[in-house]
Structure formats: C-alpha cells, structure tokens
Design an enzyme around this catalytic site. Sequence first.
Site, PDB file in Angstrom:
ATOM      1  N   TRP A 259       0.860  -1.193   0.000  1.00 35.99           N
ATOM      2  CA  TRP A 259       0.000   0.000   0.000  1.00 35.99           C
ATOM      3  C   TRP A 259       0.887   1.230   0.000  1.00 35.99           C
ATOM      4  O   TRP A 259       2.115   1.102   0.034  1.00 35.99           O
ATOM      5  CB  TRP A 259      -0.953  -0.012   1.200  1.00 35.99           C
ATOM      6  CG  TRP A 259      -2.260   0.639   0.829  1.00 35.99           C
ATOM      7  CD1 TRP A 259      -2.650   1.928   1.102  1.00 35.99           C
ATOM      8  CD2 TRP A 259      -3.337   0.042   0.097  1.00 35.99           C
ATOM      9  NE1 TRP A 259      -3.910   2.158   0.576  1.00 35.99           N
ATOM     10  CE2 TRP A 259      -4.352   1.024  -0.052  1.00 35.99           C
ATOM     11  CE3 TRP A 259      -3.548  -1.223  -0.462  1.00 35.99           C
ATOM     12  CZ2 TRP A 259      -5.540   0.780  -0.730  1.00 35.99           C
ATOM     13  CZ3 TRP A 259      -4.739  -1.465  -1.132  1.00 35.99           C
ATOM     14  CH2 TRP A 259      -5.720  -0.470  -1.259  1.00 35.99           C
ATOM     15  N   ASP A 260       0.278   2.400  -0.024  1.00 38.45           N
ATOM     16  CA  ASP A 260       1.158   3.575  -0.103  1.00 38.45           C
ATOM     17  C   ASP A 260       1.796   3.924   1.246  1.00 38.45           C
ATOM     18  O   ASP A 260       2.531   4.895   1.360  1.00 38.45           O
ATOM     19  CB  ASP A 260       0.475   4.786  -0.769  1.00 38.45           C
ATOM     20  CG  ASP A 260      -0.762   5.291  -0.059  1.00 38.45           C
ATOM     21  OD1 ASP A 260      -1.118   4.730   1.000  1.00 38.45           O
ATOM     22  OD2 ASP A 260      -1.385   6.241  -0.574  1.00 38.45           O
ATOM     23  N   TRP A 261       1.526   3.104   2.282  1.00 37.06           N
ATOM     24  CA  TRP A 261       2.207   3.237   3.577  1.00 37.06           C
ATOM     25  C   TRP A 261       2.708   1.887   4.074  1.00 37.06           C
ATOM     26  O   TRP A 261       3.110   1.765   5.234  1.00 37.06           O
ATOM     27  CB  TRP A 261       1.266   3.816   4.635  1.00 37.06           C
ATOM     28  CG  TRP A 261      -0.145   3.351   4.455  1.00 37.06           C
ATOM     29  CD1 TRP A 261      -1.167   4.098   3.936  1.00 37.06           C
ATOM     30  CD2 TRP A 261      -0.703   2.050   4.729  1.00 37.06           C
ATOM     31  NE1 TRP A 261      -2.320   3.337   3.869  1.00 37.06           N
ATOM     32  CE2 TRP A 261      -2.057   2.078   4.343  1.00 37.06           C
ATOM     33  CE3 TRP A 261      -0.181   0.858   5.238  1.00 37.06           C
ATOM     34  CZ2 TRP A 261      -2.911   0.974   4.462  1.00 37.06           C
ATOM     35  CZ3 TRP A 261      -1.025  -0.238   5.353  1.00 37.06           C
ATOM     36  CH2 TRP A 261      -2.370  -0.177   4.965  1.00 37.06           C
ATOM     37  N   GLU A 526     -13.566   4.207  -1.049  1.00 36.71           N
ATOM     38  CA  GLU A 526     -13.236   4.992  -2.249  1.00 36.71           C
ATOM     39  C   GLU A 526     -13.598   4.360  -3.581  1.00 36.71           C
ATOM     40  O   GLU A 526     -13.159   4.839  -4.621  1.00 36.71           O
ATOM     41  CB  GLU A 526     -11.744   5.385  -2.238  1.00 36.71           C
ATOM     42  CG  GLU A 526     -11.390   6.294  -1.075  1.00 36.71           C
ATOM     43  CD  GLU A 526      -9.965   6.810  -1.106  1.00 36.71           C
ATOM     44  OE1 GLU A 526      -9.132   6.238  -1.802  1.00 36.71           O
ATOM     45  OE2 GLU A 526      -9.697   7.804  -0.407  1.00 36.71           O
ATOM     46  N   GLU A 623     -11.358  11.604   5.740  1.00 39.81           N
ATOM     47  CA  GLU A 623      -9.930  11.397   5.475  1.00 39.81           C
ATOM     48  C   GLU A 623      -9.301  12.696   5.030  1.00 39.81           C
ATOM     49  O   GLU A 623      -9.868  13.389   4.180  1.00 39.81           O
ATOM     50  CB  GLU A 623      -9.696  10.396   4.327  1.00 39.81           C
ATOM     51  CG  GLU A 623      -9.738   8.956   4.698  1.00 39.81           C
ATOM     52  CD  GLU A 623      -9.246   8.046   3.573  1.00 39.81           C
ATOM     53  OE1 GLU A 623      -8.456   8.514   2.725  1.00 39.81           O
ATOM     54  OE2 GLU A 623      -9.679   6.896   3.546  1.00 39.81           O
TER      55      GLU A 623
END
Length: 948
Positions: A259-261, A526, A623
């Site tokens: 994931w982006d983290w 999303e 968010e």
Amino acid sequence: MLIIYTAPKSPVRTSWSVVAPGMGNHGRGTKSRDQFGALCKSHGQLCCTLLPGSMPTGTRASGLIYREWWLLMGLVQLCSGTLTARNGSSQVISLNGKWEIQNSNSSVKLQGDVPGCVHSALYSWGIIKDPYIRFNDIAYKWIAHDEWIYSKTFTVPTEIRLLQRVSLVCEGIDTVSSISLNSILIGNTNNMFSRYTFDISKLIVEKNYIEIKFRSAVGWAKEKSTNHSYDIPPECPPEVQNGECHVNFIRKAQCSFSWDWGPSFPTQGIWKDIKIEAYNVFHLDYISYVPVFDKNTSQWMVVIESVFDVITTNPLQGRVEMKISELKVDQSRELTINPGQRAIKVIVKIDKNTPVALWWPKGYGSQTGYEMTIRFQFEKGNIVEKTIKVYFRSVELVEEPIASSPGLSFYLQINGIPIFLKGSNWIPADSFQDKISSNKLQILLKSVVDANMNTLRVWGGGIYESDEFYQLCDELGIMVWQDFMFACALYPTDTWFLDTVREEVTHQMRRLKSHPSIIVWSANNENEAAIASDWFSIPSKMREMYLKDYLSLYIKTIRIIILEMDNTRPFIPSSPTNGKETIREGWLAKNPYDMHYGDIHYYSYLDDCWNWKTYPRPRLASEYGFQSWPSFSTIYKVSVPEDWSYTSNFAYHRQHHSSGNEEMMSQAELHYRMPTNSDPLIQFQDTLYLTQVMQAQCIKLQTEFYRRSMTEIVDGLGHTMGALYWQLNDIWQAPSWSSIEYGGKWKMLHYYAKNFFAPVSTSGFEDRDILYIYGVSDLLEDQNFKLAIRVYKWDSLQPVCERITEELKFNARSSGPLYKESIPELLSQCSNATRQTHVVVFHLLHQGQPYGVQNWHFLSSLKEAKELLKPNITVSITQDKMVYVFTMVTSSIAPFVWLDVWDIPGRFSNNGFLLVEEKTSVCFYPWDSTTVEELEKALHVTTLRDIY
Ligand code: BMA
C-alpha cells in the site's frame, strides 16, 4: 532459493545472510490512487458456560453449583494444558499450537505456531531475519511466491468421536488452501475473512493427520485475473510500492500486497483459532443481538439472533430463558427449531419503568452494559447457556436540509445527541497479525481516547479487526465506522466471488453486530469515487459493465445482507459518498466529493497548509492528511548507518507514496528553515523532526478549521460534523500519514491531536489582516470562559501585552467566534510589534484559572521570524509514584519543543509545544517500568531553533 533446515528440538536463532536486491525505481510523480473474563476471552464478547444433562455424582455435595463446577473444570483443563475444553453442549479440541510447516519442494521444514504465519515461523527459527529490516520486504518475496503446507497429528478420544457431529472449525485461514484429513480432501478455502466448518464425522479416527496445503496468494490472484473474461483494474500497485498485482481477485487483506504506507507481505498460514468441535443433537454456532428502542411503547428491546446447527431430523422443541437481573428481566418462551433452520430470533422487552443506562461515546457519558444470560433448553436435557454483555444505544445518520446551504446534512446522532466525530483512520497494526499482542492493542486504543478522540474508522483495505479490538472500543467509548474490506479498486462479481463475499459478510455481521461501538457499516473505501472520477481510465463502452459490477457487489449483495441482519445502524455504500444523494443518483454520485452531501476525503500536499482557505468545508471529513517520518529511535532499529540520510536508498525504499519525501520537504520549506547541521546523522534526525513539525502543524490547522465549521455555514458550506484524519497507526517503520509510529510511540501530531480534539478548545486564524479566535465546545452544557491573549516578542519571555476578555458563553456543542481584532492595530498597540518579531499566544480561563492548553497564532512564517533565539533548556526529572515530572527551564521562547526519551515506551502529557514560560512542567506516563536515571540518559530535547 534452497534452504534445507531440519528443526532442532527448541528454536534457536541462527544468523542468515540476506542479500538486498537492487533497488528499483523510487518513483517520483503525481499522487496516484496508491492506493484490530479471562477464561472466555477467546470467545470474544460472549462468555460461555454449559449445564450438562449429567454431572459427576457428589459435585453438589461439594457445595459447587453446576455452573461453577463447569467453569472450574474449564480452568483446570486450560491451566493443565489438556486439549479438551467444554463449550456449550459441545466438546472442543483446540488444534492451536505447534504445527509442522514445509515449503513446496520440502527444502524448508520447520515447526510454527498456530495462530501464526510462515513468515513468523521462519523468523522465530532464525531462518530469516526480521522482515521489517531494511530491504527485507524484497529479499523475502520468495516466501509468498512459494506454496506452504501446514500439517499436524492429533488424537481424538472415543467419547468425542462417538458424538453425532464432529466438525473441523477454522476461524481464519490465510487464504487459499485445500484441507485434507487422513489423506482425504475435506474442503477448500479462499477467503481469510470467512469462518470455515467442515463435517468430519465420518473421517475422524483416534489418531489423525491434518494437512492444509496453501496456494501462493500472489500466484492464485494472478491466475484468477488471467482467467477472467475482462480486466478488473487496477492490475498492479505503483512500482514505488514494490508490491504484487491483482489483489482485488483475492479475499485477503488488500494492503498485504503493498500500500502507499505499507510493505508487501502476502502471508500464508492459519491466522486464527482452529479446533475440532463435537456434539449431539444441536450446537449454537453464533449468538448476537442488537438493541432497539420502540418509540411507540417507549421501551428498549434486545433482538437476539441465535444460529444453530441442528442434527435431528425432527423439529427440536424446547424453551429459551433470558435474564438480565440488573434490569429485572426474567423472561422465557417456547421454541421450535425445524431441521435445516439455522437462525432464530427472540426479543427481550425491558419494562419501560425500569431505568436503562445507555452506552455513550467517550466524552458524552459512561459505557454501561448489562450481563444477559440466555439459556436454551431442549428435550432430553440438552441445555446451552451463554452470558453476553448487552449495551443500549441508538444510532441515526441525519441527512436533512440545512438553512442557507444547498444539499443535506450528514451527521451521526447517538441516543438522540448529534456528535462531532473526532478521530482517525485505523489500518492493520502489523503485516503479521500474530505479532499484535493484547498489550500492543491496548496501548494503541488507549492512545486514541487519551488524545480526546471518539471515533476510529476501520478502513476497508485491511482486516475486520479482532474481537478484542471491538471489545476494547466498546469499553473505551470509541465509535467505530466499519468499512467492509474492499478498497481503491474495482472487483469481480463472478458467482464464486459473490458466494465467498456472502459468506464473509454474513459471518462478520454475526461476529460484529453486537458491538455498540460500531455505528456505521460502509461497503467499501473509495470505490464509488474510483468509478465516478474514472481513476482507471475505463473506456466508455466498458463503463456500464463496471457500474453493474459495482451495484451487484455493494448494493445487491453486501447491502442486502447487512439490512437483513441489522437495520439498527446506518449503511453507506462507500466512503466518500454523498449519502441520500448517491442513492438518488442510482448509487453512484457524479461527484462523491461534493461538499454539500455526505463525507469527503481530501488531500493536497503542495498547497500551503497554513492557508485555511485551501481547505474544503464538507459535512464530514473522513480522510485528510500529511505525511511525516517516524522518529529516529523507531527507524534505527530497522536500518544501518548508511541508511541514515534523507536521500539514501533506504529513505526512498520505505517511501511508498510517489514523491512523498519531496512533498514533505516542499511543504516544510514554505514555513521553516531547513536543517543545516554539518553532522550527517544529526542532519538526518533534524530532518525527521522537521517532517513531524510540518505534519503536526498542518493537521492542527486543518482540523481546527473543521471544528470551527461545526455550527457555521459560509458561502453555503459548513455544518461539518466530523474530522477523521488519515491515519492513526503504522504497519511498519516507514514514512506515512500516521500520528502513532510502529511500536506505539506518539508522533508530534498525536500530541497535537490531544489538544485540537480537546472537548473545549480554541483556534486562531486570520482573514484579510483580521485575527479571529474561535471557541469550540463538545460539552453538553453551556459554560463560561474568559480568553487571555498575549503577544510575545520572540526574544523575550515577558509578554509585550496581554488582553483578557469578559466572560464568554460557550454554547453546548457548538463553535463560534470569541475574539476579533485587526492585526495592524493589535501590533501597534503592543509596543510597535511586527509580524516577524512577535507571536500571539492565547488560552482560556475558567473561574480565574488557566483551562486546557495554550494555543498560538504565528504572525509570519517561522522561516521569516526574526530574533528567534537558540534556547538553552535545562530539564530536571522527578518521580511521583508511576508518573515522571519533567520540569523545563528555558532561556528563551522556543517553538516546537520536542521531548524524546527514545526507546523508553510511554507518553508525555504534552509535547511539541510552544514554550513561552520560563519554567514549565509536563508529565511522562511510562508503559513499562523505568527510572529517573534511565529517563535522564535517554532524553533528547529538540526545538525548531536547534536545527539551523
Ligand atoms: C486514502 C486511503 C488510503 C491511502 C491514503 C493516502 O484515500 O483510503 O488508500 O493510504 O489515502 O494516500
């Protein structure tokens, strides 16, 4: 890769050399959609006891009643380590514990723990190093690409085998596997979120051998995608994430492919309990309830759903008794369960003259619950009794017209009180779920309420959290916005996929719906936005088909199951969504980010975060966020000296959001001077500190803006009723949007959250040279405060001027202006102060005493600040029972004072603050035992002026 390893009798750690592969493209570019009663604890919230038909003679004489006897037996069995524990009218043999594990060509053989996964087993034997170290996420990709076999031998005593039904119950298999017992295939699994039960009555013998053969999740997802008649985007994550492709084809934590983290660790293993359950006649598989307030009769009811496995061929006749002694409930009714019938609903009505204490979110009241005992008694003495905790509360999502604002409101009302949601978004606390101890979970969730938050959104790219997670949320008063586990992607809707999703959702609803903490069901993260904003550049002729898939999965499948099982909570199709407006538009809004409806997600890394005018004014912000780096004390544990620079391969490798490191710097450059230390290590540490300063201040300003907007409508926008920043926690040690580092250490942002989410708080901002100070109150009653405003010159600890207002009324649950003054006038009246040389500091007074913490308004960027001196701060530490008091004496004003005790776990009462008093004290609450000496040794103090 060939590893021949014969397991020694006890785990030993051997060193294993790891080759870090060449680094890929550390991508820079635009933001792409890169997209949680001791004995009974393991049974979740439900405590179980058995009243058997027969009991050993003499037991009564010993003075124990039936229930106590069985509880005692359970304890004896658990403590003596015997396999058999009793549950309901069933016999249970746990298969947890040591299993044999081997890879596909038998070159790696070892023992591993269940619950657990292959990675954790390899690590515990020293075959691999800590997967989180440096580039190991890449070095260990082979583990997820290989296919592993778990096996175990176990014995089942005759009396258990003779029971009518013997089942293998798997609470969580990760993920794709075929299971055989005594060399006969008994079933397959493909969903880590489902509970699997296999009837093994005819196969079970005294000595058994069970084998679970896993497929590589990566290989399997690829196969499913290849065989699919059309593409389901996105295919792969951005290259910068070093992840795996086609995660949307597998019902597994979506973030486990990267994931982006977070890293890519697509684990294989048995991640939850596994057991043999045997019984005669019937078994109670699930029991859950929802509280319902009947407005017509003004009465609370408990609607109980019990799910049975009935073995008889004739209807089962009996009675059910329900008792809540504290509420004087003692009711019973007759019951018939027909063969094949699974679910039975019974309703308990509470006398309307009996006062019922409600469950309240943190800050609004207590979290009272009541013990309810339910006893099913069928013919031939088949009895099962359960004790569950019941809580009473109502939830409503209010979407109605607002005066002078087009669109609809979007807020949650608990027990009739509109509540501003204050909190953050929860991601899995580790790539390896077996590493999340109770202690770790408690620290994280305690940190939520300690920071004055009342809500967590369990985000849809992770997992449905553990029973303990939701129990803790119930007890702490944390409201949970529960996503279903679909995120940032389109999904297939083939029959096999919808079938497995149906089982997943049904199981999770039965598991979760009794928790009062859960206040919203949301079908995905999303995905409405992904279609509406065409993230995946879908050719127009394909759009209808993807839309049909979307409706079929979330609306016609998930929503239908949720509504059937629980109509007491709001259901929303996605986040962000426009709520009723989304429904009006056929479940897919043209613009799910519309500020007049529903919730929004908003990120803008390059706009100046000090400029509140750049922020949207939504009905609810679910968010928003800015990245920062974890502190050096967290990073050094997974890196080596050559990694310790902001531009090292390591610094790029851990950054999974394209251009994330650069974005942090460019945001920081707008207002702060860059670190200039000639020592590269200090320079690196100062840079990490600066990213936290930047993040804390940005999210402070943005959240203050949302809270100010609670009761305001400006240009048709406002009535903002929630601020959930992205993201609370970290999955590993890397830069991310989190406010808590992997390991539980609070970043500067988390301390700021404690202040900006305080029940009563203030915030300052300016508009065309006018300084406004607003007050926000979440209190249930009006309160009076005075506001004290001081102007300080950066180089002096004496305020140049001070104003104290009259008593100001803070209306209950509202926000509004407290103070307004032209900045040029304020400055001229304060010894000709200037924006660059001065700062405005303010705090509340209640009955003459300072109330809450001090806040500030910077009159210029800090990089332009003049006469900001390097402070000399001395700190003395004293102990007061379990609390340590840090008393600071400073030579001058110091912004962003950061007290860091490195590896000593715990938190301060406040940190990252603007120091304007010569002498100030904060408290340190350790999570483990420590001493004054240890703290003194570990303490590092950094202030903004120290970095350049
Ligand atoms: C959001 C989330 C996550 C993501 C975060 C930061 O919108 O839903 O997918 O990690 O943005 O990019």
